[in-house]
Design an enzyme around this catalytic site. Structure first.
Site, PDB file in Angstrom:
ATOM      1  N   ASP A  88       0.815  -1.213   0.000  1.00 58.47           N
ATOM      2  CA  ASP A  88       0.000   0.000   0.000  1.00 58.47           C
ATOM      3  C   ASP A  88       0.851   1.268   0.000  1.00 58.47           C
ATOM      4  O   ASP A  88       2.017   1.263   0.400  1.00 58.47           O
ATOM      5  CB  ASP A  88      -0.898   0.033   1.236  1.00 58.47           C
ATOM      6  N   HIS A 236       3.718  -2.427   3.111  1.00 59.07           N
ATOM      7  CA  HIS A 236       3.783  -1.058   2.563  1.00 59.07           C
ATOM      8  C   HIS A 236       5.114  -0.855   1.855  1.00 59.07           C
ATOM      9  O   HIS A 236       6.148  -1.328   2.316  1.00 59.07           O
ATOM     10  CB  HIS A 236       3.624  -0.016   3.672  1.00 59.07           C
TER      11      HIS A 236
END
Length: 708
Positions: A88, A236
């Site tokens: 993300d 991430h």
């Protein structure tokens, strides 16, 4: 005084529309940049709404991949021994390439959910993702929680992200992950209702919480599925230091591959087709969106630089003014104390007048009442239609002569008066100006220095009532007199005010042209004349104690006309004397000190001021208002301190200081719009005509009050 009847020139108007549109465009660019960088979105983990209903049972007990289509909700899980690594908040120029390198090393495919605005910033990284077999989904444009925003905002976020990814990769978006996502069993009904129906929503089975940097081993443990179950793992590739994530990937992938796990994209795991090519129109919209965002970022960066430069220049100017003013006070006192003799030579005072009936009697009376022993007053009536000359003649004052001529303009009236004068020391005075008894004496004493060719006096505003009067009073004290002290020390005084200035006759003869002693080439004849004196090799100094009271404009319309003429005339004079840059002596000091100073602080910075104000509006809307308020108060404090110091030097009362805050709202904008108008007029080559200012008699009232 203004009597020159030049043919009216049509003033430009379209530039105001262009300026307004440019400022609106700049504000839109700044606002879009702020929006794109998440200022209007969420950055902190939101709390669930208290009392919110739980999601439907099929969602709570289903898998992390959800398709919500109206009232129908379907969910799916990953197959056994199948891992979908998802990342993300990217792409990030530092960490995304390292993540891609690890995936390539172990021939693993991942699914990336970049933020749309980041896609526009680093489209090459997104193209690399798709080129290396990875999948790209949507994570909104600004990382906003879609369940808590209005429907139009949600559609905007998803639509812009779709366009951004299509512009970068040429592919449609089929997957979506909401920011702040969690597992399916933690969803609420309002969150499910906000999910897009045209894309699969991908949540997660395992959250590594790598954004907290818990350590490489902790990240690896959090990414381990139970038994042989498949899983969607949340990680991430942006948002901070992701070195632990990269190291964890290098340990996790080979360890699970050794156990028979495969690392594929979400679509591969579920047997879904790859994303289809995006329609050409969508790709074009994406390209345009990226261009707009890049331009908006450039505009914001440029404005940041402009603000920093303006602030530095303002602070440096203040420091230089303060130091120069302190130095000038000492120099002026020494000049006065050490003068070898008093200057008591005869003085001729020239008063050019055009329709000055309101003040001319007070002006002439104040001149005659001077305590200087040897002077004559010559009033040159330049074709007045209000009986100005008759009023002066009716006074029947000794030593006062009235000369009448057809209207020809102030330079011609000054030339007429100078030629008729008997003395070798000449003082030029506007017809709305009142002298104190000691003004003439204080003004001419610096002529004790044979190299001094001209002297600027200290002009003060007589009509100080109301905000407009106070603002002009402060401007005269701050903007004019502090600068004149600096110019005096630097030997580059660009302007002797028309209200009060003294000249040697031989100086005026040195600078005379075929058009007259005072040139009509510019509308700022006083600036033009002063620059010519400097270029002729004479010194020009400032006499702070030679005080003249003048009537300032009493309405915004009159103020506009006066300053428009001043500013345009100053630009004309700067252009006329531009060759002083390469000269020596006084001309060189003017060209290399005075002209650059005027160009920066009276032209360039005022021209940039509208953009600075737009940036301030943007800041108060999009940036932390406490921070912006503190910055504004800091700048205001600098201005108040400057005004306080200038008032202290001029021995003025501090009462008007309270009006400085309000000065930033109307007066400042008027002043810089004057510069804009003057610049456009100059660039178009128009000739501005003289504008008549309506007098109210405030200067006359001042004399009456002082004589009681």
């Amino acid at each position: 005084m203004s009597g020159n009847r030049r043919a009216p020139a049509r003033e430009p108007r379209a530039h105001w529309i262009l300026l307004l549109l440019s400022l609106l465009l700049l504000l839109a660019a700044l606002a879009f940049n702020g929006y794109a960088h998440g200022i209007a979105g969420g950055a902190e983990l939101p709390r669930p709404i208290d009392g919110a209903a739980a999601a439907p049972e099929q969602v709570l007990t289903g898998g992390p991949v959800i398709r919500a289509n109206g009232g129908q909700v379907e969910s799916r899980r990953m197959p056994a021994k199948t891992i979908a690594l998802t990342f993300d908040d990217g792409p990030d120029p530092e960490w995304t390439p390292k993540v891609l390198d690890v995936l390539a090393k172990y021939q693993a495919h991942g699914t990336f959910f970049p933020i749309g605005s980041h896609v526009n910033e680093y489209p090459d990284l997104v193209r690399r993702m798709t080129a290396e077999g990875h999948e790209v989904g949507s994570h909104t444009f600004t990382h906003v929680e879609i369940a808590r925003v209005a429907g139009w905002r949600r559609d905007l976020e998803l639509g812009m992200t779709r366009n951004a990814i299509a512009g970068a990769t040429g592919r449609e978006v089929t997957l979506f992950r909401p920011p702040f996502s969690s597992t399916a069993d933690a969803l609420h009904a309002y969150e499910v209702a906000a999910l897009p129906s045209d894309a699969l929503t991908v949540l997660n089975d395992l959250d590594t919480e790598d954004w907290q940097r818990p350590g490489v081993d902790a990240i690896v443990r959090a990414a381990q599925p139970k038994g042989t179950a498949g899983a969607i793992v949340l990680m991430h590739d942006s948002g901070g230091d992701r070195s632990q994530t990269v190291q964890a990937l290098a340990k996790l992938i080979p360890a699970l591959q050794a156990k028979g796990y495969k690392f594929v994209t979400v679509s591969e795991a579920l047997g879904l087709p790859a994303a289809a090519p995006a329609p050409r129109a969508v790709q074009v919209r994406g390209d345009v969106l990226r261009t707009v965002q890049v331009a908006a970022g450039f505009a914001t960066d440029a404005m940041g630089v402009l603000m920093a430069v303006a602030l530095v220049l303002a602070v440096v100017r203040l420091l230089v003014q303060i130091l120069a003013s302190r130095r000038h006070v000492k120099v002026a006192r020494r000049r006065w104390r050490e003068r070898p003799f008093e200057v008591l030579d005869p003085v001729s005072i020239i008063v050019p007048a055009y329709n000055e009936a309101a003040n001319i009697a007070a002006t002439v009376r104040s001149l005659v009442a001077s305590d200087y022993p040897y002077l004559e007053v010559i009033v040159v009536d330049d074709g007045s239609t209000d009986h100005t000359a008759d009023i002066v003649e009716g006074l029947r004052l000794r030593g006062v002569r009235v000369l009448r001529q057809a209207n020809a303009g102030k330079p011609a009236a000054l030339t007429t008066g100078i030629r008729a004068a008997r003395a070798d020391l000449l003082i030029l005075v506007d017809g709305d100006t009142v002298f104190q008894r000691d003004t003439v004496y204080n003004l001419v004493q610096d002529f004790v220095d044979a190299q001094v060719g001209a002297i600027a006096g200290n002009t003060k505003v007589a009509n100080r009532k109301g905000l407009l009067g106070r603002w002009q009073h402060l401007e005269y004290v701050i903007g004019f007199n502090l600068d004149r002290r600096l110019f005096d020390l630097a030997g580059c005084m660009p302007t002797i005010p028309g209200a009060i200035g003294a000249f040697r006759r031989e100086v005026l003869q040195d600078v005379a042209t075929s058009a007259g002693i005072v040139s009509p080439d510019t509308l700022a004849e006083d600036t033009d004349l002063t620059m010519a004196v400097l270029r002729a090799g004479w010194k020009v100094v400032y006499a702070e104690h030679a005080i003249a009271w003048t009537e300032a404009p009493s309405s915004l319309r009159q103020l506009w006309r006066q300053r428009y003429r001043w500013c345009y005339g100053t630009m004309q004079a700067m252009w006329k004397h531009r060759h002083a840059v390469v000269e020596g002596g006084g001309g060189g000091r003017l060209g290399r000190r005075g002209l650059p100073y005027l160009l920066v602080f009276q032209v360039a910075l005022p021209l940039a001021a509208p953009a600075v104000d737009v940036f301030a509006v943007y800041g108060f809307i999009f940036l932390p208002w406490v921070q912006m308020l503190a910055a504004w108060c800091g700048l205001l404090a600098i201005q108040i301190f400057t005004a306080w110091y200038a008032l202290r030097l001029d021995r003025e009362r501090y009462g008007p200081l309270w009006s400085i805050a309000f000065q930033q709202i109307v007066y400042r904008q008027l002043m810089y719009l004057v510069v804009v108008q003057s610049t456009v007029t100059a660039l178009l080559g128009n000739r501005l005509r003289w504008q008549r200012m309506q007098r109210t008699g405030e200067a006359a009232a001042l004399l009456k009050s002082a004589s009681r």
